[in-house]
Write a protein that holds these residues in place. Structure first.
Motif, PDB file in Angstrom:
ATOM      1  N   SER A   1     -16.861   5.757   5.261  1.00 56.51           N
ATOM      2  CA  SER A   1     -15.582   5.204   4.961  1.00 56.51           C
ATOM      3  C   SER A   1     -14.575   5.526   5.949  1.00 56.51           C
ATOM      4  O   SER A   1     -13.702   5.045   6.258  1.00 56.51           O
ATOM      5  CB  SER A   1     -15.311   5.538   3.435  1.00 56.51           C
TER       6      SER A   1
ATOM      7  N   HIS B   1      -6.101   2.686  -1.692  1.00 53.80           N
ATOM      8  CA  HIS B   1      -7.654   2.442  -2.024  1.00 53.80           C
ATOM      9  C   HIS B   1      -8.400   2.373  -0.844  1.00 53.80           C
ATOM     10  O   HIS B   1      -9.518   1.980  -0.840  1.00 53.80           O
ATOM     11  CB  HIS B   1      -7.604   0.823  -2.326  1.00 53.80           C
ATOM     12  N   SER B   2      -8.011   3.253   0.327  1.00 54.38           N
ATOM     13  CA  SER B   2      -8.585   3.658   1.371  1.00 54.38           C
ATOM     14  C   SER B   2      -9.009   4.983   1.637  1.00 54.38           C
ATOM     15  O   SER B   2      -8.006   5.707   1.336  1.00 54.38           O
ATOM     16  CB  SER B   2      -8.209   2.754   2.730  1.00 54.38           C
ATOM     17  N   ARG B   3      -9.803   5.424   2.213  1.00 53.69           N
ATOM     18  CA  ARG B   3     -10.272   6.649   2.459  1.00 53.69           C
ATOM     19  C   ARG B   3      -9.156   7.283   3.407  1.00 53.69           C
ATOM     20  O   ARG B   3      -8.762   8.652   3.421  1.00 53.69           O
ATOM     21  CB  ARG B   3     -11.688   6.883   2.806  1.00 53.69           C
ATOM     22  N   SER B   4      -9.141   6.632   4.600  1.00 54.29           N
ATOM     23  CA  SER B   4      -8.195   7.052   5.477  1.00 54.29           C
ATOM     24  C   SER B   4      -6.713   7.227   5.055  1.00 54.29           C
ATOM     25  O   SER B   4      -6.155   8.543   5.331  1.00 54.29           O
ATOM     26  CB  SER B   4      -8.251   5.990   6.843  1.00 54.29           C
TER      27      SER B   4
ATOM     28  N   THR C   1       0.732  -1.074  -0.023  1.00 54.85           N
ATOM     29  CA  THR C   1      -0.067  -0.228   0.014  1.00 54.85           C
ATOM     30  C   THR C   1       0.903   1.385  -0.141  1.00 54.85           C
ATOM     31  O   THR C   1       1.677   1.338   0.885  1.00 54.85           O
ATOM     32  CB  THR C   1      -1.109  -0.019   1.467  1.00 54.85           C
TER      33      THR C   1
ATOM     34  N   MET D   1     -15.341   5.408  -0.922  1.00 57.25           N
ATOM     35  CA  MET D   1     -14.162   6.083  -0.555  1.00 57.25           C
ATOM     36  C   MET D   1     -14.608   7.644  -0.143  1.00 57.25           C
ATOM     37  O   MET D   1     -13.993   8.108   0.431  1.00 57.25           O
ATOM     38  CB  MET D   1     -13.025   6.348  -1.688  1.00 57.25           C
TER      39      MET D   1
END
Length: 330
Positions: free
Chosen positions: A327, A289-292, A264, A322
């Motif tokens: 999310s 691929h993650s909002r955070s 990541t 996202m």
């Protein structure tokens, strides 16, 4: 002010509704003549609802520059109308779309390429074979191919252009000292190795003007000693800061070498170098691929936009997940 994925961003005078970008991904659904099809209209239209910007898959500026036998092109006037239908489908969702203009160079598809060309007669591998080194006249004809492609991109209604200078294709081949061994004014020094790109950019600007967004995708590293690095590319692009409106940062592709660890954010440190050294928006990509994670990157000013690819292939609504507060667990 805290920057988040949901906030608008301006690229070349064009305001995008959020900072999430759909990365260019080949669909392998073009006709033998390189026309876009109904598949492309449905595919891009379906995924346009939530992202702020879509970048169309690699679109060939020359019949001999296609990456695969079933990709799409913009090397004749007849290619314009099918592409215009894609633009309409995306605009229906209040989303902007850029076209990615490319030429495969020594990595053009052998199945549909009459003459494989490159800056120097150095093969990518045995499958592609050895390309012919381009003559000055041939280089100028290719520059004109990009110019005509830019004109057709305007006719099709695209909101901007991305010059594909990554992944070992023709512009990248000119930039890297590993693939460009020329002894004329297109090779040798970093300034000479950027000459082809400079002429392409000048030709495109001559068609679209200064207010139309033109961005570039680069491979930040060749993953090989003596190859390009983020700092060296940033230095090469420094003279073009007023001509380019954003930089889309990927890696590799010049040589048949894969990164050792694809985790990541594995390309994020490269994007951060461009953010530090160049005065233009930076688009980061690579398993973000993650909002955070995306919001943390934006808040820490490591990049200005986040591009995602594969998740949107399997889930057309992935961008919505996202961008919603859920999310983040809010």
């Amino acid at each position: 002010m805290t920057i988040t994925l949901n906030q608008p961003i301006t690229i070349g005078g064009l305001t995008l509704k959020n900072r999430l970008v759909m990365a260019p991904m080949q669909q392998y659904k073009g006709t033998p003549e390189a026309y876009a099809t109904e598949h492309h209209i449905q595919h891009y239209g379906r995924r346009a609802r939530h992202v702020g910007l879509m970048i169309l898959e690699s679109t060939a500026v020359s019949a001999d520059g296609r990456l695969v036998p079933n990709d799409i092109g913009i090397f004749t006037d007849q290619h314009v109308e099918p592409l215009r239908e894609i633009v309409k489908a995306v605009h229906a969702h209040n989303t902007h779309i850029f076209i990615q203009l490319s030429h495969g160079g020594r990595k053009s598809s052998p199945e549909v390429t009459r003459t494989l060309v490159a800056p120097s007669a150095i093969p990518f591998d045995e499958v592609y074979g050895t390309p012919e080194a381009l003559s000055i006249d041939e280089i100028q004809r290719l520059v004109d191919d990009y110019r005509l492609a830019a004109r057709r991109s305007l006719e099709a209604g695209f909101d901007g252009i991305e010059i594909h200078a990554a992944h070992g294709f023709l512009v990248h081949e000119f930039l890297s000292p590993l693939s460009n061994k020329r002894h004329d004014h297109y090779g040798g020094s970093p300034e000479n190795r950027t000459r082809f790109l400079r002429e392409i950019l000048t030709a495109i600007r001559g068609e679209v003007g200064q207010d139309y967004p033109v961005i570039i995708r680069v491979s930040a590293t060749d993953y090989a000693e003596g190859g390009l690095t983020p700092a060296s590319i940033a230095q090469m692009l420094k003279p073009f800061e007023s001509e380019l409106d954003a930089i889309d940062v990927s890696t590799g592709g010049l040589l048949p070498i894969q990164p050792k660890d694809v985790h990541t954010g594995y390309q994020l440190p490269h994007a951060a170098v461009f953010k530090q050294l160049l005065h233009m928006p930076v688009i980061a990509v690579g398993n973000l691929h993650s909002r955070s994670i995306a919001d943390r990157i934006l808040e820490d000013e490591l990049a200005d936009s986040i591009a995602i690819g594969r998740p949107l292939l399997s889930d057309p609504d992935y961008a919505d997940t996202m961008l919603t507060p859920e999310s983040l667990g809010i």
